[in-house]
Motif scaffolding. Structure first.
Motif, PDB file in Angstrom:
ATOM      1  N   LEU A  94       0.841  -1.186   0.000  1.00  0.00           N
ATOM      2  CA  LEU A  94       0.000   0.000   0.000  1.00  0.00           C
ATOM      3  C   LEU A  94       0.878   1.238   0.000  1.00  0.00           C
ATOM      4  O   LEU A  94       1.805   1.342   0.813  1.00  0.00           O
ATOM      5  N   ALA A  95       0.601   2.173  -0.908  1.00  0.00           N
ATOM      6  CA  ALA A  95       1.275   3.477  -0.934  1.00  0.00           C
ATOM      7  C   ALA A  95       0.322   4.481  -0.316  1.00  0.00           C
ATOM      8  O   ALA A  95      -0.848   4.558  -0.693  1.00  0.00           O
ATOM      9  N   GLU A  96       0.830   5.238   0.651  1.00  0.00           N
ATOM     10  CA  GLU A  96      -0.023   6.219   1.318  1.00  0.00           C
ATOM     11  C   GLU A  96       0.799   7.427   1.736  1.00  0.00           C
ATOM     12  O   GLU A  96       2.016   7.366   1.848  1.00  0.00           O
ATOM     13  N   ASP A  97       0.084   8.523   1.975  1.00  0.00           N
ATOM     14  CA  ASP A  97       0.681   9.692   2.595  1.00  0.00           C
ATOM     15  C   ASP A  97      -0.279  10.140   3.692  1.00  0.00           C
ATOM     16  O   ASP A  97      -1.208   9.391   4.047  1.00  0.00           O
ATOM     17  N   ALA A  98      -0.098  11.322   4.215  1.00  0.00           N
ATOM     18  CA  ALA A  98      -0.937  11.788   5.326  1.00  0.00           C
ATOM     19  C   ALA A  98      -2.419  11.858   4.950  1.00  0.00           C
ATOM     20  O   ALA A  98      -3.285  11.764   5.821  1.00  0.00           O
TER      21      ALA A  98
END
Length: 162
Positions: free
Chosen positions: A51-55
């Protein structure tokens, strides 16, 4: 959406609780496709998802399985429509390559999926074959990860330079 600082992007293994968020950014699942939602849930439960995520939350995901002749196969790469063309797909491919435990890593995409073909070419994947008959009128293109070379090819190259 502007990712701005690429250091804020985190790629991690998804767990079973992540599937609703991934279904929300998956254009097919978000359109109401129950089969895709079930696949995302199953992949998360099996531990097959990066999974790629940011804030702001999930931006994309990839699915790595070993059901293709016991070699690594990226079954799915999906990037949220708002995060496309910002490096998320390339980062997911690199992270999936790093996570792969088999000697070779493959993926495939339909001939009609030009954005995925361009992404694969941009990160150096090599065409490995074409298969007709999966989706009527839209053949499947197979690709081999650049870090994976058949042992015979490496040996032949070594002999040529000796």
């Amino acid at each position: 959406m502007d990712l701005g600082n690429p250091d804020t992007l985190v790629i991690r293994h998804a767990d079973a609780s992540d599937w609703p968020g991934l279904a929300g950014i998956d254009s097919i699942a978000a359109s109401g496709d129950d089969a895709r939602r079930a696949s995302i849930r199953r992949w998360c439960e099996q531990g097959s998802v990066l999974l790629a995520e940011d804030a702001s939350g999930p931006l994309g995901y990839s699915v790595l399985e070993y059901t293709f002749f016991e070699q690594g196969f990226i079954t799915m790469v999906m990037v949220a429509p708002t995060a496309r063309r910002q490096g998320v797909g390339a980062r997911l491919l690199k992270a999936t390559e790093a996570a792969c435990t088999s000697p070779k890593l493959f993926t495939s995409t339909n001939v009609s999926n030009h954005p995925m073909q361009l992404l694969l070419q941009r990160v150096g994947w090599s065409p490995a074959g074409l298969l007709h008959g999966l989706d009527e009128g839209d053949p499947e293109l197979f690709y081999l990860c650049p870090g994976a070379q058949p042992p015979g090819l490496v040996e032949a190259e070594g002999q040529m330079t000796s």
